[in-house]
Each structure stands twice: as structure tokens, then as C-alpha cells.
Design an enzyme around this catalytic site. Structure first.
Site, PDB file in Angstrom:
ATOM      1  CG  ASP A 109      83.132  91.768  17.432  1.00 56.43           C
ATOM      2  OD1 ASP A 109      82.793  90.579  16.949  1.00 56.43           O
ATOM      3  OD2 ASP A 109      83.044  92.988  16.670  1.00 56.43           O
TER       4      ASP A 109
ATOM      5  CG  ASP B 164      77.112  87.193  24.078  1.00 58.15           C
ATOM      6  OD1 ASP B 164      76.783  88.251  23.682  1.00 58.15           O
ATOM      7  OD2 ASP B 164      76.365  86.091  23.889  1.00 58.15           O
TER       8      ASP B 164
ATOM      9  CB  ILE C 177      70.825  78.306  20.881  1.00 60.37           C
ATOM     10  CG1 ILE C 177      69.427  78.561  20.263  1.00 60.37           C
ATOM     11  CG2 ILE C 177      70.986  76.914  20.772  1.00 60.37           C
ATOM     12  CD1 ILE C 177      69.289  78.259  18.791  1.00 60.37           C
TER      13      ILE C 177
ATOM     14  CG  ASP D  23      66.577  74.201   9.587  1.00 56.80           C
ATOM     15  OD1 ASP D  23      66.780  75.402   9.961  1.00 56.80           O
ATOM     16  OD2 ASP D  23      65.417  73.618   9.821  1.00 56.80           O
ATOM     17  CD  GLU D  24      66.175  80.309   8.936  1.00 56.08           C
ATOM     18  OE1 GLU D  24      66.181  81.159   8.112  1.00 56.08           O
ATOM     19  OE2 GLU D  24      65.830  80.425  10.206  1.00 56.08           O
TER      20      GLU D  24
ATOM     21  CB  THR E  83      74.314  92.602  20.082  1.00 55.89           C
ATOM     22  OG1 THR E  83      74.006  91.039  20.245  1.00 55.89           O
ATOM     23  CG2 THR E  83      75.577  92.615  19.764  1.00 55.89           C
TER      24      THR E  83
ATOM     25  CE1 TYR F  71      56.274  88.149  10.241  1.00 55.59           C
ATOM     26  CE2 TYR F  71      57.104  86.201  10.634  1.00 55.59           C
ATOM     27  CZ  TYR F  71      57.100  87.672  10.817  1.00 55.59           C
ATOM     28  OH  TYR F  71      58.284  88.315  11.229  1.00 55.59           O
TER      29      TYR F  71
ATOM     30  CG  ASP G 187      54.139  85.572   4.748  1.00 55.04           C
ATOM     31  OD1 ASP G 187      54.914  85.316   5.683  1.00 55.04           O
ATOM     32  OD2 ASP G 187      53.753  84.754   3.851  1.00 55.04           O
TER      33      ASP G 187
ATOM     34  CG  ASN H 238      65.380  84.866   8.405  1.00 56.56           C
ATOM     35  OD1 ASN H 238      66.209  84.931   7.347  1.00 56.56           O
ATOM     36  ND2 ASN H 238      64.996  83.675   8.899  1.00 56.56           N
TER      37      ASN H 238
END
Length: 342
Positions: free
Chosen positions: A59, A34, A13, A123-124, A37, A215, A280, A85
Site C-alpha cells: 500500500d 502496487d 496506465i 484533467d478531471e 486491488t 450513458y 446517466d 468515478n
């Protein structure tokens, strides 16, 4: 603004935002910070003019380095994050280091030098919403959506550390007068996205002769937005947003994972059922949905890429035409998923 720092600007992004700024705002110079990684890639910045885009490998938690470069900037746009995640469930520490300590380091430098700061989040942090089929009166309306007033309820090490970083920024605005805005965006798709993520994983599976993976039953809903729209929204907030405010970014792109994988198969000339179900994800959020009316009404932003099918076609074309960008990582990514039966 003549000089901005974009953290994580060699990632998915962030690099799309760098391209957006270079292409649309010719008077702005961009310094990318950046760590490079596995999710950061020099190739994501290839072709950009060297006199307007400089890459510094480092870093965001390195206070000495951050202090050195922030003092000469007009603004910092903070994309850098550990964001996968599944990885956070296996090893949470890098998420604590980057998302919390890294954000703290940046906002301290911006406070010291009175530099404008924009914090890019997800939004998570709000947890998840009920599936529409589980709502009373299903079919009569769209169901609940996240707003900037929704209480935080993160469900993974990733989303909890992002929630913590949001709260750090909010506290620094109130306690120290940090000139900051925040944005929480729905799921992005488009060029340069790492192939561990859902959409590019399925596309590159098909291109590699591997069955796409779904999933569970694929009922989980995401509110998809093309990364170009995310970039234009962040620029709008950076230049027009009210200090201390949070703006949610979304393009009304709700689709469940089963629909997305079947559309990818259709667009790539495969039978719509040519995928396999896999285990899942633990604690898999059910549904995300963004109410972006504040951003639209107060700042006048509108998304341009609202046809998900067309956006997905363009994304498929990019991965098909840039196979050298992802092929070297494919075997390792699939091997990591296989360890978890995914």
C-alpha cells in the site's frame, strides 16, 4: 536515472508506462509498488525481465514500506490511484485513503531522501467545459480547453481527491523544496484497461454477446489519448520537465461518447445503432479538452498515435486476442452496473 519506482505499475496506465520504460530505456530498472486491488493485475507485467522489473505488493499509504524502498531510488513516478468515478460515488473512503494519504506518504519519503517525484493526475480536477454546441459562435473555433492555469473545480469524490493530491505536491514543492513535477492527462485508452471503463466495456460487451451501453444521450465529450503517448509524455516530463511545473498531456482527440460507441460497433462489424441507452452518471462532466502546447513547445513532445480510428482498431484486437485476461471479471462488472440501471 537507473532505478525508478512506479506506483500503481500493475494497473492500466502504470503498467503501460512500465512496458514503455523497459522497451525504450534499457539501462533503467523499475520497481513496481502496487496493492493489487481489483484494478491491479500481475498479468499486466507478464513477460518483463525479472532483473529489470520487480513487483512489490503493498500500500502506498504504508509509511514503513514506502520509506524502505524510496531511499534507494532515483525517482518515483506516481500512478497509483483509485480512479473510477462510479465507485467513488458509492464509497468515497478508498479514494481519500489512496489519493490523499497515499500521496502524502510518498512525498514525505521523497522529501526525506531528496528523491525526484513525478505526480500523474487527471484533467478531471478542472471540472468540465461547455459542449461545443453550447458555445457562442459554434462552428467558428474549437472552444475552450484546459491549461495548467485553469482553476480547479472537481465534481466527484474521485476528481476532488486527485485535486487534493495535486495541491499537496504543489505545496511540498514550495514549502519543502520537493523535486517534483505534475501532469494532468486526458482520457486514456489501449491495452490492459480494466473492463469497467467505457471503451473496454463496450468492446467486451460485443465480444460477450451483450449490447453496448451508452450513458444518457452520449453527448459527453472526452479528449482521448493512446496510453503509449501518455507514457512517452510522462518520461519526457520526468527527464526534461522543470521542477514545480505542471504539464497537461493530450493529443487533440475529442470525441463524444455516442461517436465512440458507434465507431466501436462499426469496427466490430455490428450495426452502428446496436446499443442501448442506460441511466446517466450522477454529476456526469460534459466535456474535457486539453491544451498540451506547453508540453509540446517547451519540452518538444509530440504524440505518435493521432489516428483514433486506428488506435481503436488495435485496442479491439488486443481485447479479442486476450480474452482470458478479462473474461473472469466480466460477469461481476456487468452485475455491478446493472444495480444502478447502467
Amino acid at each position: 536515472m537507473q532505478h525508478i519506482i512506479v506506483t500503481g505499475g500493475a494497473g492500466f496506465i502504470g503498467s503501460n508506462f512500465v512496458h514503455y520504460v523497459i522497451n525504450h530505456h534499457p539501462d533503467v530498472k523499475v520497481t513496481v509498488l502496487d496493492k493489487l486491488t481489483y484494478a491491479g493485475n500481475r498479468a499486466n507485467l507478464a513477460g518483463l525481465p525479472e532483473n529489470r522489473c520487480e513487483l512489490i505488493v503493498g500500500d502506498i499509504a504504508d509509511a514503513e514500506l514506502v520509506d524502505k524502498i524510496v531511499k534507494d531510488a532515483d525517482a518515483v513516478v506516481h500512478y497509483a490511484a483509485e480512479s473510477h468515478n462510479d465507485n467513488s460515488l458509492k464509497d468515497p473512503y478508498p479514494f481519500v485513503h489512496t489519493n490523499l494519504i497515499g500521496t502524502y506518504t510518498l512525498i514525505e519519503a521523497c522529501r526525506k531522501y531528496d528523491v525526484r517525484f513525478h505526480h500523474v493526475s487527471t484533467d478531471e480536477v478542472y471540472g468540465d467545459l461547455p459542449l461545443r454546441e453550447d458555445l457562442p459562435g459554434h462552428g467558428e473555433g474549437e472552444g475552450e480547453k484546459f491549461t495548467d492555469k485553469t482553476p480547479y473545480n472537481p465534481s466527484s469524490p474521485y476528481s476532488s481527491t486527485k485535486a487534493g493530491s495535486d495541491l499537496l505536491v504543489k505545496a511540498w514543492v514550495r514549502s519543502f523544496g520537493l523535486k517534483a513535477t505534475l501532469s494532468n492527462c486526458s482520457n486514456n485508452y489501449g491495452p490492459y484497461q480494466h473492463i469497467e471503463k467505457f471503451i473496454p466495456r463496450q468492446i467486451t460487451n460485443i465480444l460477450s454477446g451483450i449490447k453496448p451501453k451508452l450513458y444518457g444521450q452520449g453527448k459527453n465529450v472526452r479528449d482521448w489519448i493512446h496510453t503509449e503517448d501518455h507514457s512517452s509524455a510522462v518520461w519526457t516530463i520526468l527527464t526534461k520537465g522543470k521542477i514545480g511545473e505542471t504539464y497537461l498531456i493530450g493529443a487533440d482527440g475529442e470525441e463524444d461518447n455516442k461517436t465512440v460507441i458507434e465507431l466501436i460497433l462499426e469496427l466490430m462489424g455490428q450495426p452502428k445503432d446496436a446499443y442501448e441507452h442506460v441511466n446517466d452518471r450522477a454529476g456526469h462532466d460534459l466535456r474535457y479538452a486539453i491544451d498540451a502546447s506547453k508540453l509540446r513547445d517547451e519540452l518538444g513532445w509530440t504524440p505518435q498515435f493521432t489516428d483514433f480510428r486506428a488506435g481503436l482498431e488495435d485496442t479491439i484486437s488486443w481485447y479479442r486476442e486476450n480474452q482470458e485476461w478479462w473474461q473472469g471479471q466480466k460477469e461481476e462488472v456487468e452485475a455491478n452496473y446493472a444495480k444502478n440501471g447502467q
